[in-house]
Enzyme design. Structure first.
Site, PDB file in Angstrom:
ATOM      1  N   GLU A  51      12.007  12.435  -5.631  1.00  0.00           N
ATOM      2  CA  GLU A  51      11.005  13.053  -4.756  1.00  0.00           C
ATOM      3  C   GLU A  51       9.881  12.071  -4.483  1.00  0.00           C
ATOM      4  OE1 GLU A  51       7.841  16.785  -4.668  1.00  0.00           O
ATOM      5  OE2 GLU A  51       9.144  16.520  -6.400  1.00  0.00           O
ATOM      6  N   LEU A  52       9.616  11.782  -3.214  1.00  0.00           N
ATOM      7  CA  LEU A  52       8.609  10.789  -2.837  1.00  0.00           C
ATOM      8  C   LEU A  52       7.243  11.148  -3.408  1.00  0.00           C
ATOM      9  CD1 LEU A  52       7.807   8.286  -1.152  1.00  0.00           C
ATOM     10  CD2 LEU A  52       7.344   9.849   0.744  1.00  0.00           C
ATOM     11  N   ASP A  53       6.673  10.222  -4.193  1.00  0.00           N
ATOM     12  CA  ASP A  53       5.354  10.416  -4.814  1.00  0.00           C
ATOM     13  C   ASP A  53       5.294  11.714  -5.617  1.00  0.00           C
ATOM     14  OD1 ASP A  53       4.452   8.048  -3.635  1.00  0.00           O
ATOM     15  OD2 ASP A  53       3.744   9.084  -1.847  1.00  0.00           O
ATOM     16  N   GLN A  92     -10.298   0.347  -9.445  1.00  0.00           N
ATOM     17  CA  GLN A  92      -9.793   1.155 -10.552  1.00  0.00           C
ATOM     18  C   GLN A  92      -8.302   0.912 -10.799  1.00  0.00           C
ATOM     19  OE1 GLN A  92     -11.768   3.318 -12.623  1.00  0.00           O
ATOM     20  NE2 GLN A  92     -13.183   1.922 -11.598  1.00  0.00           N
ATOM     21  N   ASN A  95       5.160   3.825 -10.458  1.00  0.00           N
ATOM     22  CA  ASN A  95       4.528   3.582  -9.170  1.00  0.00           C
ATOM     23  C   ASN A  95       3.045   3.931  -9.275  1.00  0.00           C
ATOM     24  OD1 ASN A  95       4.411   2.986  -6.327  1.00  0.00           O
ATOM     25  ND2 ASN A  95       4.296   5.189  -5.932  1.00  0.00           N
ATOM     26  N   ASN A 112      -2.484  -5.788  -7.264  1.00  0.00           N
ATOM     27  CA  ASN A 112      -2.092  -5.152  -8.526  1.00  0.00           C
ATOM     28  C   ASN A 112      -1.173  -6.063  -9.333  1.00  0.00           C
ATOM     29  OD1 ASN A 112      -3.298  -2.517  -9.015  1.00  0.00           O
ATOM     30  ND2 ASN A 112      -2.361  -1.902  -7.097  1.00  0.00           N
ATOM     31  N   HIS A 165      -0.136   5.204  -6.829  1.00  0.00           N
ATOM     32  CA  HIS A 165      -0.364   5.828  -5.528  1.00  0.00           C
ATOM     33  C   HIS A 165      -1.856   6.078  -5.333  1.00  0.00           C
ATOM     34  CE1 HIS A 165       0.627   8.137  -1.953  1.00  0.00           C
ATOM     35  NE2 HIS A 165      -0.221   9.059  -2.354  1.00  0.00           N
ATOM     36  N   MET A 224       6.472  -1.119   0.010  1.00  0.00           N
ATOM     37  CA  MET A 224       6.458  -0.154   1.109  1.00  0.00           C
ATOM     38  C   MET A 224       7.876   0.184   1.577  1.00  0.00           C
ATOM     39  SD  MET A 224       3.298   0.340   1.122  1.00  0.00           S
ATOM     40  CE  MET A 224       3.088   1.391   2.549  1.00  0.00           C
ATOM     41  N   GLY A 278      -0.502  -8.090  -3.084  1.00  0.00           N
ATOM     42  CA  GLY A 278      -0.179  -8.262  -4.501  1.00  0.00           C
ATOM     43  C   GLY A 278      -1.374  -8.266  -5.429  1.00  0.00           C
ATOM     44  N   ARG A 333      19.593   1.776   4.084  1.00  0.00           N
ATOM     45  CA  ARG A 333      18.794   1.811   2.851  1.00  0.00           C
ATOM     46  C   ARG A 333      19.695   1.611   1.637  1.00  0.00           C
ATOM     47  NH1 ARG A 333      13.584   3.306   3.495  1.00  0.00           N
ATOM     48  NH2 ARG A 333      13.021   4.455   5.387  1.00  0.00           N
ATOM     49  N   SER A 347      -3.226   7.614  -8.830  1.00  0.00           N
ATOM     50  CA  SER A 347      -2.308   8.205  -9.801  1.00  0.00           C
ATOM     51  C   SER A 347      -1.202   7.200 -10.128  1.00  0.00           C
ATOM     52  CB  SER A 347      -1.661   9.478  -9.241  1.00  0.00           C
ATOM     53  OG  SER A 347      -2.621  10.426  -8.852  1.00  0.00           O
TER      54      SER A 347
END
Length: 215
Positions: free
Chosen positions: A144-146, A174, A108, A15, A110, A91, A13, A66, A137
Protein backbone atom coordinates in the site's frame (compact mmCIF):
# COMPACT_ATOMS: atom_id res chain seq x y z
CA UNK A 1 28.78 -8.52 10.93
CA UNK A 2 27.83 -4.93 10.17
CA UNK A 3 24.47 -4.82 8.36
CA UNK A 4 24.72 -3.92 4.68
CA UNK A 5 22.43 -1.22 3.35
CA UNK A 6 21.35 -0.07 -0.09
CA UNK A 7 19.97 3.45 -0.50
CA UNK A 8 17.62 4.15 -3.41
CA UNK A 9 17.45 7.73 -4.69
CA UNK A 10 16.14 9.83 -7.57
CA UNK A 11 17.52 13.27 -6.82
CA UNK A 12 19.63 15.46 -4.56
CA UNK A 13 20.30 12.78 -1.95
CA UNK A 14 20.34 14.97 1.16
CA UNK A 15 18.97 12.11 3.27
CA UNK A 16 21.61 9.85 1.76
CA UNK A 17 24.22 12.39 2.91
CA UNK A 18 22.77 12.30 6.42
CA UNK A 19 23.07 8.50 6.41
CA UNK A 20 26.66 8.69 5.13
CA UNK A 21 27.57 11.20 7.85
CA UNK A 22 25.99 9.02 10.53
CA UNK A 23 27.86 5.98 9.24
CA UNK A 24 31.15 7.86 9.55
CA UNK A 25 30.35 8.67 13.17
CA UNK A 26 29.00 5.18 13.99
CA UNK A 27 30.88 2.73 11.74
CA UNK A 28 29.66 -0.30 13.67
CA UNK A 29 25.98 0.55 13.07
CA UNK A 30 25.69 -0.11 9.33
CA UNK A 31 27.56 0.06 6.05
CA UNK A 32 26.08 1.61 2.92
CA UNK A 33 27.35 -0.76 0.23
CA UNK A 34 25.26 0.39 -2.72
CA UNK A 35 23.41 3.49 -3.93
CA UNK A 36 20.98 3.03 -6.81
CA UNK A 37 19.32 5.81 -8.78
CA UNK A 38 16.75 5.66 -11.56
CA UNK A 39 18.11 8.99 -12.83
CA UNK A 40 21.65 9.33 -14.17
CA UNK A 41 21.84 13.03 -13.25
CA UNK A 42 20.83 12.57 -9.59
CA UNK A 43 23.27 14.56 -7.45
CA UNK A 44 23.04 11.85 -4.81
CA UNK A 45 25.22 9.67 -7.05
CA UNK A 46 28.02 12.23 -6.65
CA UNK A 47 27.53 12.16 -2.88
CA UNK A 48 27.95 8.37 -2.93
CA UNK A 49 31.02 8.53 -5.15
CA UNK A 50 32.58 11.15 -2.86
CA UNK A 51 32.16 8.64 -0.03
CA UNK A 52 33.58 5.76 -2.12
CA UNK A 53 30.23 3.94 -2.13
CA UNK A 54 29.46 1.81 -5.21
CA UNK A 55 26.62 3.14 -7.37
CA UNK A 56 24.29 1.80 -10.03
CA UNK A 57 21.98 3.59 -12.45
CA UNK A 58 18.79 1.86 -13.54
CA UNK A 59 16.93 4.17 -15.90
CA UNK A 60 13.27 3.19 -15.58
CA UNK A 61 12.63 4.48 -19.11
CA UNK A 62 14.77 1.64 -20.45
CA UNK A 63 12.29 -0.96 -19.18
CA UNK A 64 8.98 -1.82 -20.76
CA UNK A 65 7.11 -2.25 -17.47
CA UNK A 66 7.30 -1.61 -13.75
CA UNK A 67 7.70 -5.36 -13.30
CA UNK A 68 10.79 -5.59 -15.50
CA UNK A 69 12.34 -2.56 -13.81
CA UNK A 70 11.71 -4.00 -10.34
CA UNK A 71 13.17 -7.34 -11.41
CA UNK A 72 16.39 -5.62 -12.52
CA UNK A 73 16.43 -3.62 -9.27
CA UNK A 74 15.99 -6.80 -7.26
CA UNK A 75 18.91 -8.46 -9.03
CA UNK A 76 21.21 -5.54 -8.15
CA UNK A 77 20.15 -5.68 -4.50
CA UNK A 78 20.47 -9.44 -4.21
CA UNK A 79 23.91 -9.38 -5.81
CA UNK A 80 25.05 -7.00 -3.06
CA UNK A 81 23.50 -9.22 -0.34
CA UNK A 82 21.61 -6.32 1.21
CA UNK A 83 20.19 -6.49 4.75
CA UNK A 84 18.11 -3.30 4.49
CA UNK A 85 16.78 -1.17 1.64
CA UNK A 86 16.40 2.53 2.45
CA UNK A 87 14.23 4.64 0.15
CA UNK A 88 15.48 8.22 0.22
CA UNK A 89 13.58 10.31 -2.28
CA UNK A 90 13.16 7.37 -4.66
CA UNK A 91 10.39 8.56 -6.96
CA UNK A 92 9.14 5.21 -8.16
CA UNK A 93 6.06 3.27 -7.13
CA UNK A 94 7.26 -0.26 -6.44
CA UNK A 95 5.26 -3.28 -7.52
CA UNK A 96 3.50 -5.55 -5.00
CA UNK A 97 5.90 -8.34 -6.01
CA UNK A 98 8.90 -6.23 -5.03
CA UNK A 99 7.45 -4.96 -1.76
CA UNK A 100 6.38 -8.46 -0.74
CA UNK A 101 9.82 -9.87 -1.54
CA UNK A 102 11.51 -7.36 0.77
CA UNK A 103 8.73 -7.02 3.32
CA UNK A 104 10.17 -6.02 6.68
CA UNK A 105 13.51 -5.13 5.07
CA UNK A 106 12.62 -1.80 3.49
CA UNK A 107 12.10 1.66 5.02
CA UNK A 108 10.74 4.84 3.50
CA UNK A 109 10.61 8.45 4.67
CA UNK A 110 7.58 10.52 3.75
CA UNK A 111 7.16 14.29 4.18
CA UNK A 112 3.90 14.33 6.13
CA UNK A 113 2.43 13.09 9.36
CA UNK A 114 0.91 9.91 7.96
CA UNK A 115 -1.83 8.91 7.46
CA UNK A 116 -2.26 12.52 6.33
CA UNK A 117 -1.19 13.42 2.81
CA UNK A 118 0.06 10.30 1.11
CA UNK A 119 1.56 10.94 -2.32
CA UNK A 120 2.96 14.23 -3.56
CA UNK A 121 2.82 17.98 -2.75
CA UNK A 122 2.49 17.31 0.97
CA UNK A 123 3.76 20.71 2.15
CA UNK A 124 1.30 22.69 0.06
CA UNK A 125 -1.53 20.38 1.07
CA UNK A 126 -0.74 20.95 4.76
CA UNK A 127 -0.81 24.70 4.16
CA UNK A 128 -4.05 24.52 2.20
CA UNK A 129 -5.67 22.56 5.02
CA UNK A 130 -4.66 25.17 7.59
CA UNK A 131 -2.64 22.70 9.63
CA UNK A 132 -0.80 24.09 12.64
CA UNK A 133 1.63 21.17 12.63
CA UNK A 134 3.39 19.29 9.84
CA UNK A 135 6.27 16.86 9.72
CA UNK A 136 7.61 13.56 8.49
CA UNK A 137 7.02 9.85 8.94
CA UNK A 138 9.38 6.89 8.64
CA UNK A 139 7.59 3.66 7.91
CA UNK A 140 8.03 0.10 6.76
CA UNK A 141 7.25 -0.29 3.07
CA UNK A 142 4.26 -2.47 2.21
CA UNK A 143 2.29 -2.88 -1.03
CA UNK A 144 0.00 0.00 0.00
CA UNK A 145 1.53 3.31 -1.13
CA UNK A 146 2.76 5.25 1.93
CA UNK A 147 0.57 2.90 3.97
CA UNK A 148 3.05 0.74 5.86
CA UNK A 149 3.27 0.84 9.67
CA UNK A 150 4.81 4.11 10.86
CA UNK A 151 7.78 3.80 13.21
CA UNK A 152 8.95 7.35 13.87
CA UNK A 153 7.60 10.84 13.27
CA UNK A 154 8.99 14.33 13.74
CA UNK A 155 6.88 17.45 13.83
CA UNK A 156 7.47 21.05 12.79
CA UNK A 157 5.24 24.08 13.44
CA UNK A 158 3.38 25.70 10.56
CA UNK A 159 3.91 29.41 11.14
CA UNK A 160 2.39 32.55 9.69
CA UNK A 161 4.25 33.36 6.50
CA UNK A 162 5.31 29.79 5.77
CA UNK A 163 5.08 28.63 2.19
CA UNK A 164 5.71 25.21 0.66
CA UNK A 165 9.45 25.90 0.31
CA UNK A 166 9.99 27.13 3.87
CA UNK A 167 7.97 24.23 5.23
CA UNK A 168 10.01 21.80 3.13
CA UNK A 169 13.24 23.21 4.59
CA UNK A 170 11.96 22.68 8.14
CA UNK A 171 10.91 19.12 7.39
CA UNK A 172 14.20 18.31 5.65
CA UNK A 173 16.17 19.44 8.69
CA UNK A 174 14.23 16.98 10.82
CA UNK A 175 14.51 14.22 8.22
CA UNK A 176 18.30 14.39 8.36
CA UNK A 177 18.18 13.71 12.11
CA UNK A 178 15.38 11.14 12.14
CA UNK A 179 16.28 8.84 9.27
CA UNK A 180 19.70 7.75 10.56
CA UNK A 181 18.12 7.09 13.96
CA UNK A 182 15.49 4.77 12.46
CA UNK A 183 18.04 2.98 10.27
CA UNK A 184 20.29 2.48 13.28
CA UNK A 185 17.34 1.01 15.21
CA UNK A 186 16.67 -1.44 12.40
CA UNK A 187 20.28 -2.52 12.23
CA UNK A 188 20.33 -3.14 15.98
CA UNK A 189 17.08 -5.13 15.64
CA UNK A 190 15.15 -2.63 17.76
CA UNK A 191 12.44 -2.22 15.10
CA UNK A 192 10.79 -5.13 13.33
CA UNK A 193 7.71 -5.79 11.20
CA UNK A 194 5.38 -8.61 12.21
CA UNK A 195 1.89 -9.27 10.83
CA UNK A 196 1.93 -5.84 9.19
CA UNK A 197 2.58 -4.14 12.52
CA UNK A 198 5.69 -2.32 13.71
CA UNK A 199 7.42 -3.36 16.92
CA UNK A 200 10.00 -1.41 18.90
CA UNK A 201 12.10 -3.35 21.41
CA UNK A 202 9.63 -6.24 20.91
CA UNK A 203 6.68 -4.07 21.96
CA UNK A 204 3.85 -3.30 19.55
CA UNK A 205 3.91 0.33 18.45
CA UNK A 206 0.32 1.44 18.89
CA UNK A 207 1.30 4.96 17.87
CA UNK A 208 4.52 6.14 16.15
CA UNK A 209 7.44 7.19 18.28
CA UNK A 210 8.20 10.93 18.23
CA UNK A 211 11.71 12.13 17.51
CA UNK A 212 11.62 14.71 20.31
CA UNK A 213 10.91 11.89 22.80
CA UNK A 214 13.75 9.57 21.74
CA UNK A 215 16.70 11.95 21.35
Amino acid sequence: MTPKIAVLISGNGSNLQALIDYQRQHPASYEIVLVISNKADAFGLQRAQNAAIPTAILDHRAYDSRESFDLALSKELDRAEIDLIVLAGFMRILTPWFTEKYLGKMLNIHPSLLPKYTGLHTHQRALDAGDREHGLSIHFVTPELDGGPVILQATVPVETGDNADSLARKVHAQEHIAYPVAVDWYCRKRITLNNNQAYFDQQLLKTPLLLKDVL
